[in-house]
Design a protein around this motif. Structure first.
Motif, PDB file in Angstrom:
ATOM      1  N   UNK A  22       0.860  -1.188   0.000  1.00  0.00           N
ATOM      2  CA  UNK A  22       0.000   0.000   0.000  1.00  0.00           C
ATOM      3  C   UNK A  22       0.895   1.236   0.000  1.00  0.00           C
ATOM      4  N   UNK A  23       1.364   1.613  -1.138  1.00  0.00           N
ATOM      5  CA  UNK A  23       2.393   2.655  -1.216  1.00  0.00           C
ATOM      6  C   UNK A  23       1.989   3.957  -0.544  1.00  0.00           C
ATOM      7  N   UNK A  24       0.825   4.459  -0.847  1.00  0.00           N
ATOM      8  CA  UNK A  24       0.411   5.755  -0.304  1.00  0.00           C
ATOM      9  C   UNK A  24       0.146   5.651   1.194  1.00  0.00           C
ATOM     10  N   UNK A  25      -0.754   4.767   1.592  1.00  0.00           N
ATOM     11  CA  UNK A  25      -1.073   4.674   3.026  1.00  0.00           C
ATOM     12  C   UNK A  25       0.108   4.152   3.826  1.00  0.00           C
ATOM     13  N   UNK A  26       0.921   3.269   3.258  1.00  0.00           N
ATOM     14  CA  UNK A  26       2.111   2.780   3.961  1.00  0.00           C
ATOM     15  C   UNK A  26       3.120   3.886   4.193  1.00  0.00           C
ATOM     16  N   UNK A  27       3.330   4.718   3.172  1.00  0.00           N
ATOM     17  CA  UNK A  27       4.266   5.840   3.314  1.00  0.00           C
ATOM     18  C   UNK A  27       3.733   6.855   4.323  1.00  0.00           C
ATOM     19  N   UNK A  28       2.452   7.174   4.229  1.00  0.00           N
ATOM     20  CA  UNK A  28       1.869   8.141   5.171  1.00  0.00           C
ATOM     21  C   UNK A  28       1.878   7.609   6.605  1.00  0.00           C
ATOM     22  N   UNK A  29       1.596   6.324   6.789  1.00  0.00           N
ATOM     23  CA  UNK A  29       1.629   5.731   8.134  1.00  0.00           C
ATOM     24  C   UNK A  29       3.052   5.736   8.689  1.00  0.00           C
ATOM     25  N   UNK A  30       4.044   5.501   7.835  1.00  0.00           N
ATOM     26  CA  UNK A  30       5.447   5.524   8.269  1.00  0.00           C
ATOM     27  C   UNK A  30       5.858   6.927   8.700  1.00  0.00           C
ATOM     28  N   UNK A  31       5.420   7.914   7.966  1.00  0.00           N
ATOM     29  CA  UNK A  31       5.710   9.302   8.330  1.00  0.00           C
ATOM     30  C   UNK A  31       5.031   9.645   9.655  1.00  0.00           C
TER      31      UNK A  31
END
Length: 181
Positions: A22-31
């Motif tokens: 999940x590129x978008x939600x995974x990146x946002x969750x990591x941030x």
């Protein structure tokens, strides 16, 4: 290390794995977990009734390497981007940040302001690309001039953030802890 810090460390190690699926939600969750890790540790310590120890004295080094951990997943994803110019730019921005973190590690905490000169523009660029690829493919730069314009626009908020965190050394999590907890 407290149980609270261990829980947040585990979250910081697991959440970035979602970037692959999940590129978008995974990146946002990591941030988000990166931004709130100190606040979460403090909140969990209150909930669990632990003595307030947080991450200890090595938080900055600990945090920077966890950042590189999740950014490396994003860099790996960039390798599959079809636009060669954009892909190479992303990898160059990642390497630039990696060099900055390496210099920070070598020179130590007293050179904290040095990080300001190696901004994490990679993260903003990664988000820009994956959002454009998903929702606005025509916004993906096809020419060098357009790419430079995108990078300049993305650099403005990143410059402010890097200045606040690494040069002025303002700690937004202190505000969150004081006002939300």
């Amino acid at each position: 290390m407290s149980i609270s810090a261990a829980i947040v460390l585990l979250l910081r190690l697991i959440i970035p794995l979602t970037i692959f699926r999940y590129r978008i939600s995974g990146a946002l969750a990591s941030i988000l977990i990166d931004m709130l890790d100190v606040v979460l540790v403090d909140a969990l310590q209150v909930i669990l009734g632990e003595q307030r120890t947080g991450f200890g004295t090595y938080y900055q080094r600990f945090d920077k390497w966890l950042d590189i951990y999740y950014l490396s997943f994003e860099a790996y994803v960039c390798l599959s981007w079809p636009n060669r110019m954009v892909r190479n730019t992303a990898i160059t921005l990642f390497m630039f940040r990696l060099v900055g973190i390496g210099i920070f590690e070598i020179t130590g905490e007293e050179s904290r302001k040095l990080i300001f000169f190696f901004p994490n523009l990679f993260e903003n660029f990664f988000l820009y690309y994956i959002l454009c690829a998903r929702f606005w493919p025509r916004m993906i730069p096809a020419k060098a001039g357009t790419l430079l314009l995108v990078l300049a626009i993305l650099y403005i908020p990143k410059f402010a953030q890097e200045y606040v965190l690494h040069f002025a050394e303002v700690k937004p999590w202190q505000w969150l802890k004081g006002n939300l907890l």
